[in-house]
Scaffold this motif. Structure first.
Motif, mmCIF file in Angstrom:
data_model
loop_
_atom_site.group_PDB
_atom_site.id
_atom_site.type_symbol
_atom_site.label_atom_id
_atom_site.label_comp_id
_atom_site.label_asym_id
_atom_site.label_seq_id
_atom_site.Cartn_x
_atom_site.Cartn_y
_atom_site.Cartn_z
ATOM 1 N N GLU A 121 0.822 -1.201 0.000
ATOM 2 C CA GLU A 121 0.000 0.000 0.000
ATOM 3 C C GLU A 121 0.862 1.259 0.000
ATOM 4 O O GLU A 121 0.488 2.272 -0.615
ATOM 5 C CB GLU A 121 -0.940 -0.013 1.211
ATOM 6 N N MET A 122 2.012 1.224 0.672
ATOM 7 C CA MET A 122 2.922 2.375 0.655
ATOM 8 C C MET A 122 3.438 2.648 -0.752
ATOM 9 O O MET A 122 3.444 3.795 -1.211
ATOM 10 C CB MET A 122 4.108 2.124 1.592
ATOM 11 N N VAL A 123 3.875 1.587 -1.437
ATOM 12 C CA VAL A 123 4.453 1.808 -2.770
ATOM 13 C C VAL A 123 3.357 2.136 -3.782
ATOM 14 O O VAL A 123 3.579 2.921 -4.715
ATOM 15 C CB VAL A 123 5.312 0.609 -3.224
ATOM 16 N N ALA A 124 2.168 1.549 -3.616
ATOM 17 C CA ALA A 124 1.058 1.914 -4.495
ATOM 18 C C ALA A 124 0.702 3.380 -4.303
ATOM 19 O O ALA A 124 0.450 4.107 -5.277
ATOM 20 C CB ALA A 124 -0.156 1.025 -4.218
ATOM 21 N N ALA A 125 0.688 3.833 -3.054
ATOM 22 C CA ALA A 125 0.340 5.225 -2.767
ATOM 23 C C ALA A 125 1.320 6.188 -3.407
ATOM 24 O O ALA A 125 0.919 7.170 -4.057
ATOM 25 C CB ALA A 125 0.289 5.448 -1.258
ATOM 26 N N VAL A 126 2.598 5.935 -3.259
ATOM 27 C CA VAL A 126 3.572 6.879 -3.817
ATOM 28 C C VAL A 126 3.544 6.848 -5.337
ATOM 29 O O VAL A 126 3.749 7.872 -5.996
ATOM 30 C CB VAL A 126 4.981 6.606 -3.250
ATOM 31 N N SER A 127 3.233 5.691 -5.927
ATOM 32 C CA SER A 127 3.165 5.626 -7.389
ATOM 33 C C SER A 127 2.040 6.509 -7.926
ATOM 34 O O SER A 127 2.128 7.029 -9.047
ATOM 35 C CB SER A 127 2.962 4.177 -7.854
ATOM 36 N N LYS A 128 0.980 6.688 -7.143
ATOM 37 C CA LYS A 128 -0.186 7.445 -7.599
ATOM 38 C C LYS A 128 0.095 8.940 -7.720
ATOM 39 O O LYS A 128 -0.663 9.664 -8.373
ATOM 40 C CB LYS A 128 -1.369 7.191 -6.662
ATOM 41 N N ILE A 129 1.163 9.426 -7.087
ATOM 42 C CA ILE A 129 1.504 10.846 -7.182
ATOM 43 C C ILE A 129 2.787 11.060 -7.991
ATOM 44 O O ILE A 129 3.414 12.106 -7.903
ATOM 45 C CB ILE A 129 1.627 11.489 -5.782
ATOM 46 N N MET A 130 3.152 10.061 -8.782
ATOM 47 C CA MET A 130 4.363 10.145 -9.589
ATOM 48 C C MET A 130 4.024 10.191 -11.074
ATOM 49 O O MET A 130 3.077 9.566 -11.526
ATOM 50 C CB MET A 130 5.287 8.957 -9.297
ATOM 51 N N ARG A 131 4.829 10.942 -11.813
ATOM 52 C CA ARG A 131 4.745 10.940 -13.269
ATOM 53 C C ARG A 131 5.388 9.679 -13.816
ATOM 54 O O ARG A 131 6.122 8.972 -13.106
ATOM 55 C CB ARG A 131 5.459 12.166 -13.841
ATOM 56 N N ASN A 132 5.154 9.400 -15.086
ATOM 57 C CA ASN A 132 5.758 8.223 -15.707
ATOM 58 C C ASN A 132 7.276 8.244 -15.593
ATOM 59 O O ASN A 132 7.900 7.219 -15.322
ATOM 60 C CB ASN A 132 5.340 8.128 -17.175
ATOM 61 N N GLN A 133 7.886 9.407 -15.827
ATOM 62 C CA GLN A 133 9.346 9.469 -15.754
ATOM 63 C C GLN A 133 9.851 9.191 -14.345
ATOM 64 O O GLN A 133 10.943 8.628 -14.171
ATOM 65 C CB GLN A 133 9.868 10.819 -16.251
ATOM 66 N N ASP A 134 9.065 9.557 -13.317
ATOM 67 C CA ASP A 134 9.447 9.236 -11.936
ATOM 68 C C ASP A 134 9.466 7.727 -11.720
ATOM 69 O O ASP A 134 10.381 7.181 -11.093
ATOM 70 C CB ASP A 134 8.467 9.869 -10.947
ATOM 71 N N LEU A 135 8.433 7.051 -12.230
ATOM 72 C CA LEU A 135 8.357 5.598 -12.088
ATOM 73 C C LEU A 135 9.537 4.918 -12.760
ATOM 74 O O LEU A 135 10.093 3.939 -12.248
ATOM 75 C CB LEU A 135 7.047 5.087 -12.698
ATOM 76 N N ILE A 136 9.948 5.441 -13.912
ATOM 77 C CA ILE A 136 11.071 4.865 -14.654
ATOM 78 C C ILE A 136 12.377 5.102 -13.910
ATOM 79 O O ILE A 136 13.198 4.187 -13.736
ATOM 80 C CB ILE A 136 11.132 5.469 -16.070
ATOM 81 N N LEU A 137 12.595 6.320 -13.458
ATOM 82 C CA LEU A 137 13.856 6.672 -12.807
ATOM 83 C C LEU A 137 14.089 5.856 -11.541
ATOM 84 O O LEU A 137 15.187 5.322 -11.317
ATOM 85 C CB LEU A 137 13.872 8.172 -12.482
ATOM 86 N N VAL A 138 13.050 5.745 -10.708
ATOM 87 C CA VAL A 138 13.219 5.019 -9.446
ATOM 88 C C VAL A 138 13.372 3.520 -9.697
ATOM 89 O O VAL A 138 14.231 2.861 -9.102
ATOM 90 C CB VAL A 138 12.041 5.310 -8.499
ATOM 91 N N ALA A 139 12.543 2.967 -10.586
ATOM 92 C CA ALA A 139 12.638 1.535 -10.864
ATOM 93 C C ALA A 139 14.014 1.168 -11.406
ATOM 94 O O ALA A 139 14.540 0.084 -11.115
ATOM 95 C CB ALA A 139 11.556 1.119 -11.861
ATOM 96 N N ARG A 140 14.595 2.061 -12.194
ATOM 97 C CA ARG A 140 15.919 1.786 -12.766
ATOM 98 C C ARG A 140 16.985 1.656 -11.677
ATOM 99 O O ARG A 140 17.986 0.957 -11.852
ATOM 100 C CB ARG A 140 16.295 2.888 -13.750
ATOM 101 N N LYS A 141 16.766 2.312 -10.545
ATOM 102 C CA LYS A 141 17.734 2.237 -9.448
ATOM 103 C C LYS A 141 17.585 0.966 -8.621
ATOM 104 O O LYS A 141 18.449 0.661 -7.793
ATOM 105 C CB LYS A 141 17.586 3.464 -8.540
ATOM 106 N N CYS A 142 16.478 0.253 -8.802
ATOM 107 C CA CYS A 142 16.230 -0.981 -8.035
ATOM 108 C C CYS A 142 16.815 -2.183 -8.767
ATOM 109 O O CYS A 142 16.604 -2.345 -9.965
ATOM 110 C CB CYS A 142 14.729 -1.207 -7.847
ATOM 111 N N ARG A 143 17.510 -3.013 -8.047
ATOM 112 C CA ARG A 143 18.103 -4.209 -8.642
ATOM 113 C C ARG A 143 17.636 -5.422 -7.855
ATOM 114 O O ARG A 143 17.873 -5.513 -6.646
ATOM 115 C CB ARG A 143 19.634 -4.098 -8.587
ATOM 116 N N VAL A 144 16.936 -6.342 -8.525
ATOM 117 C CA VAL A 144 16.483 -7.581 -7.889
ATOM 118 C C VAL A 144 17.033 -8.732 -8.716
ATOM 119 O O VAL A 144 16.605 -8.952 -9.854
ATOM 120 C CB VAL A 144 14.946 -7.654 -7.807
ATOM 121 N N VAL A 145 17.996 -9.461 -8.168
ATOM 122 C CA VAL A 145 18.707 -10.502 -8.901
ATOM 123 C C VAL A 145 18.277 -11.872 -8.385
ATOM 124 O O VAL A 145 18.223 -12.106 -7.171
ATOM 125 C CB VAL A 145 20.235 -10.342 -8.754
#
Length: 479
Positions: A121-145
């Motif tokens: 719910e926290m991550v869904a909430a913050v996504s709702k106030i983000m632009r598409n470029q925000d979603l791309i920029l932050v996701a690019r910094k996440c690494r799940v291997v």
């Protein structure tokens, strides 16, 4: 429940619960209108987003969008929440959290450490106030291997699921599609078949066939037949060569009940798959550091999700579809999967009406999953009755590639002739790798080089004649 209020000029807006606030703040999509939870005007949506931005993150730990007593997914989310991991951002509001995520302070290491402390719910909430470029920029910094026979999710890499579906499960047809995909460098995430005939004997036949191909050509990948988890469990009992256990999952107990599963069943299936010990041995840890003794690849689960599944099951509890989708990632995270795939446009225009809504949903899903520590991929797709076309999929593919997605689909001609929907092709995956400078999983790339499919620089040769070792695949023979 807490009543949330916001005033814009002379107008006052009131949201009677956290679920209502989240739903009204969501970017517009047809599924939320169908459920009757969408904002009734653009002004109400903005008011909800402003209210949500001011909400402390701690509030999500005290008010559940789906009741704790009635839902095992809610209990999983709250009972496994890591308060220590959450502590560094516990003082922030949703809006402050967005600003922190976009800052340089939120780097790969910080986001990885934070993941266990975040609720869906926290991550869904913050996504709702983000632009598409925000979603791309932050996701690019996440690494799940993750890894089983190959390593998925490394920086600068994008893997593919080779999906050789056939409307009659014909062995020669499946072999031809597999051969085609391998020559384009697809298949490092998984070679996965949706069976046209879904029963245990047929599942075992397909598993044996894929296993024979992988063993004969020593391909560092894994197979999966996307049948119900109980079929896979029965196949394992009968000695079938199961690599990955597949299951569709949802973000509420009711959704999962409609799929014929619960958390205990998924746990049992995972233990059965781990006991087979079919993963490769690795002499390095996931971070690349050397190990004193080899460890076996033990990510054995493959989950698929999709916005709208809870609503179609009548199990959304008055929530918006994106918030419930994020909750599905908490289910996935608990079982340490190799792959999680949001099949973003598959359910149809009743839930995501057009290309714009599909693109937004795909970026949201990838962002939320990665932030929660889930190895996210996306089936970049649409149904033929949606207001979308392949150009929309090109856009989403390019954006997700830039965002660092773990894997996408590879299907002959972008057209799944068994499931009857449009997705991404082997050529599309090759395009994304070339344009964005991405490469296959390292073990798979080394195999492609040995087989003279790729050059030593990770570039596809696309020679006119197939490598000699593949000749028998042309006839469907794997003996």
């Amino acid at each position: 429940m807490t009543v949330h209020r916001h005033t814009i000029g002379a107008r006052s807006f009131e949201f009677d619960s956290l679920a209502t606030l989240m739903a009204r703040a969501t970017p517009e999509r047809s599924g939320d209108h169908l459920a009757g939870v969408a904002a009734r005007s653009a002004e109400e949506r903005v008011a909800a987003q402003m209210t949500l931005a001011a909400l402390p993150l701690k509030h999500f730990l005290s008010e559940a969008v789906v009741p704790y007593e009635a839902d095992e997914v809610t209990r999983l989310i709250l009972d496994t929440h890591d308060a220590q991991a959450f502590a560094p951002i516990a003082h922030l509001t949703v809006g402050d959290f967005r600003n922190w995520l976009l800052s340089d302070e939120a780097d790969e290491l910080a986001l990885a450490a934070l993941a266990p402390g975040l609720t869906p719910e926290m991550v869904a909430a913050v996504s709702k106030i983000m632009r598409n470029q925000d979603l791309i920029l932050v996701a690019r910094k996440c690494r799940v291997v993750t890894r089983f026979r190959g390593t998925i999710g490394l920086a600068g890499r994008m893997s593919t699921r080779l999906q050789p579906n056939h409307p009659t499960d014909d062995a020669a047809g499946i072999a031809a599609s597999t051969f085609d995909g391998l020559l384009y460098g697809s298949g490092d995430a998984v070679i996965g078949i949706n069976p046209a005939t879904d029963n245990v004997p047929q599942v075992m036949r397909l598993l044996d066939m894929l296993d024979a191909v992988i063993r004969r050509y020593d391909i560092p990948t894994q197979s999966c037949v996307l049948t119900h988890v109980t079929n896979t469990m029965e196949a394992m009992k009968r000695g079938a060569p199961v690599d990955l256990v597949f299951q569709s999952i949802g973000g509420t107990e009711g959704t999962n009940t409609s799929f014929g599963i619960n958390l205990a069943l998924l746990a049992e299936a995972r233990e059965m798959a781990l006991a087979l010990k079919r993963g490769a041995l690795f002499d390095t840890a996931l971070d690349g550091s050397a190990l004193a003794e080899p460890v076996r690849g033990d990510h054995v689960m493959y989950f698929e999700t999709g916005q709208g599944s809870a609503l179609s099951a009548g199990a959304h509890h008055g929530c918006d579809q994106q918030t419930i989708e994020a909750r599905a990632y908490a289910v996935a995270r608990h079982f340490r999967p190799l792959l999680v795939n949001t099949v973003v446009g598959f359910i149809g225009p009743e839930y995501l009406y057009d290309g714009k809504q599909i693109i937004r949903a795909g970026l949201e899903d990838h962002f939320c999953g990665k932030l929660l520590g889930v190895p996210m991929g996306c089936d970049i797709c649409y149904t033929n009755h949606a207001e979308a076309d392949q150009n929309d999929m090109d856009v989403l593919l390019t954006l997700l590639g830039a965002a660092g997605i773990n894997f996408i689909m590879g299907i002959p001609g972008s057209d799944d002739v068994m499931l009857n929907y449009q997705t991404t092709s082997f050529h599309d995956a090759l395009y994304a790798r070339r344009v964005l400078g991405l490469r296959a999983a390292p073990e798979f790339e080394a195999w492609l080089t040995r087989m003279r499919i790729f050059s030593g620089e990770g570039v596809a040769r696309l020679e006119s004649a197939p490598p000699p070792a593949f000749e028998k695949l042309l006839t469907g023979s794997v003996a």
